[in-house]
Write a protein that holds these residues in place. Structure first.
Motif, PDB file in Angstrom:
ATOM      1  N   CYS A 195      37.215  36.412  39.374  1.00 45.79           N
ATOM      2  CA  CYS A 195      36.846  35.279  38.514  1.00 45.79           C
ATOM      3  C   CYS A 195      37.300  34.014  38.594  1.00 45.79           C
ATOM      4  O   CYS A 195      38.437  33.889  39.235  1.00 45.79           O
ATOM      5  N   ARG A 249      39.219  32.361  36.888  1.00 48.42           N
ATOM      6  CA  ARG A 249      40.876  32.374  36.179  1.00 48.42           C
ATOM      7  C   ARG A 249      41.747  33.111  37.209  1.00 48.42           C
ATOM      8  O   ARG A 249      42.952  32.960  37.104  1.00 48.42           O
ATOM      9  N   CYS A 250      41.089  33.928  38.073  1.00 52.53           N
ATOM     10  CA  CYS A 250      41.966  34.818  38.927  1.00 52.53           C
ATOM     11  C   CYS A 250      42.527  33.692  40.055  1.00 52.53           C
ATOM     12  O   CYS A 250      43.550  33.755  40.455  1.00 52.53           O
ATOM     13  N   CYS A 308      44.999  38.943  35.559  1.00 56.08           N
ATOM     14  CA  CYS A 308      44.187  37.903  35.387  1.00 56.08           C
ATOM     15  C   CYS A 308      43.706  38.283  33.667  1.00 56.08           C
ATOM     16  O   CYS A 308      43.230  39.320  33.413  1.00 56.08           O
ATOM     17  N   CYS A 366      39.583  38.864  33.548  1.00 54.85           N
ATOM     18  CA  CYS A 366      38.990  40.142  34.130  1.00 54.85           C
ATOM     19  C   CYS A 366      40.011  40.999  34.462  1.00 54.85           C
ATOM     20  O   CYS A 366      39.627  42.101  35.122  1.00 54.85           O
TER      21      CYS A 366
HETATM   22 ZN   LIG Z   1      39.952  36.988  36.885  1.00 57.48          ZN
END
Ligand SMILES: [Zn+2]
Length: 243
Positions: A170, A172-173, A238, A241
């Motif tokens: 995602c 934010r990863c 993360c 996710c």
């Molecule tokens: Zn993520």
């Protein structure tokens, strides 16, 4: 959802592609795509989603058109200065394609209202200009389990990736923290290219055509005219996710 004769004619050139065909066009007609942001990325993504026959497009934005937007936000014209961006964008998209449904959502995207704003959406196109809101949309896409098509621009550079919840990294990863918020420099054509790539991804996703920009970050450099594909992986830790 069967296609009318008018639609068969309108989309004839893309239906002629074997991999796409009538089935692909019918899938586009059934889709409800939310374009978050009616700026530079939203202009080019919105135009191609409309011309391609995405059945329902919703545009979310809360700002008004300014003179300094016009170098890149091609859905807005001189006569629109001072008008709300969604009103300006929706008016043009309805003129571009009256066979599709276009909805205007004049709201600021916040954590409290994001799920309400995305009600009924099959996909989100990230056409924002700040990472704070991008992360809110990223988390909402994960919650709703719908694809999230990310795009961003800085100067001569543009980036894009396609996020499928729980399957691909995602946002934010790959970007754990928001970069500082400020007015960034943008070459006029960069969002044109990246928005077009985002629209391409959306169309291919609904038509069932692979490969997509999943688990890959595309970096486009309009200075050297290069496109680099970088493999990206999910971060098990993360905060959005992971786990
Ligand atoms: Zn993520």
């Amino acid at each position: 959802m069967t296609l009318t004769n008018r639609e068969l004619t309108r989309y004839d050139r893309q239906i002629r592609m074997q991999e796409f065909g009538k089935k692909g066009q019918e899938n586009l007609k059934k889709a409800h795509v939310v374009v978050a942001g009616a700026g530079g990325l939203g202009s080019s993504a919105g135009i191609y989603l409309a011309t391609s026959g995405i059945g329902h497009i919703s545009i979310i934005d809360h700002e008004a058109v300014e003179l300094s937007n016009l170098n890149r936000q091609i859905l807005h014209w001189e006569r629109d200065i001072g008008k709300s961006k969604v009103e300006s964008a929706v008016e043009k998209l309805r003129q571009i394609n009256s066979d599709i449904e276009v909805t205007d959502i004049e709201k600021e995207i916040k954590e409290e209202n994001v799920l309400e704003l995305l009600k009924g959406a099959d996909a989100i196109v990230d056409c924002m200009d700040n990472f704070h809101t991008r992360f809110i949309l990223n988390d909402a896409a994960l919650k709703l389990n719908i694809p999230f098509f990310h795009g961003a621009c800085y100067g001569f550079e543009g980036r894009a990736t396609t996020i499928i919840p729980k399957k691909t990294p995602c946002l934010r990863c790959i970007i754990p923290k928001s970069p500082p918020e400020k007015k960034v420099p943008i070459m006029s054509t960069t969002p044109g290219t990246i928005g077009t790539i985002q629209a391409t991804e959306v169309i291919k996703f609904f038509a069932g055509i692979k490969p997509l920009l999943t688990s890959k970050l595309l970096i486009y450099d309009s200075w050297y005219l290069t496109y680099d594909l970088i493999k990206i992986e999910r971060n098990r830790k993360c905060p959005s996710c992971g786990g």
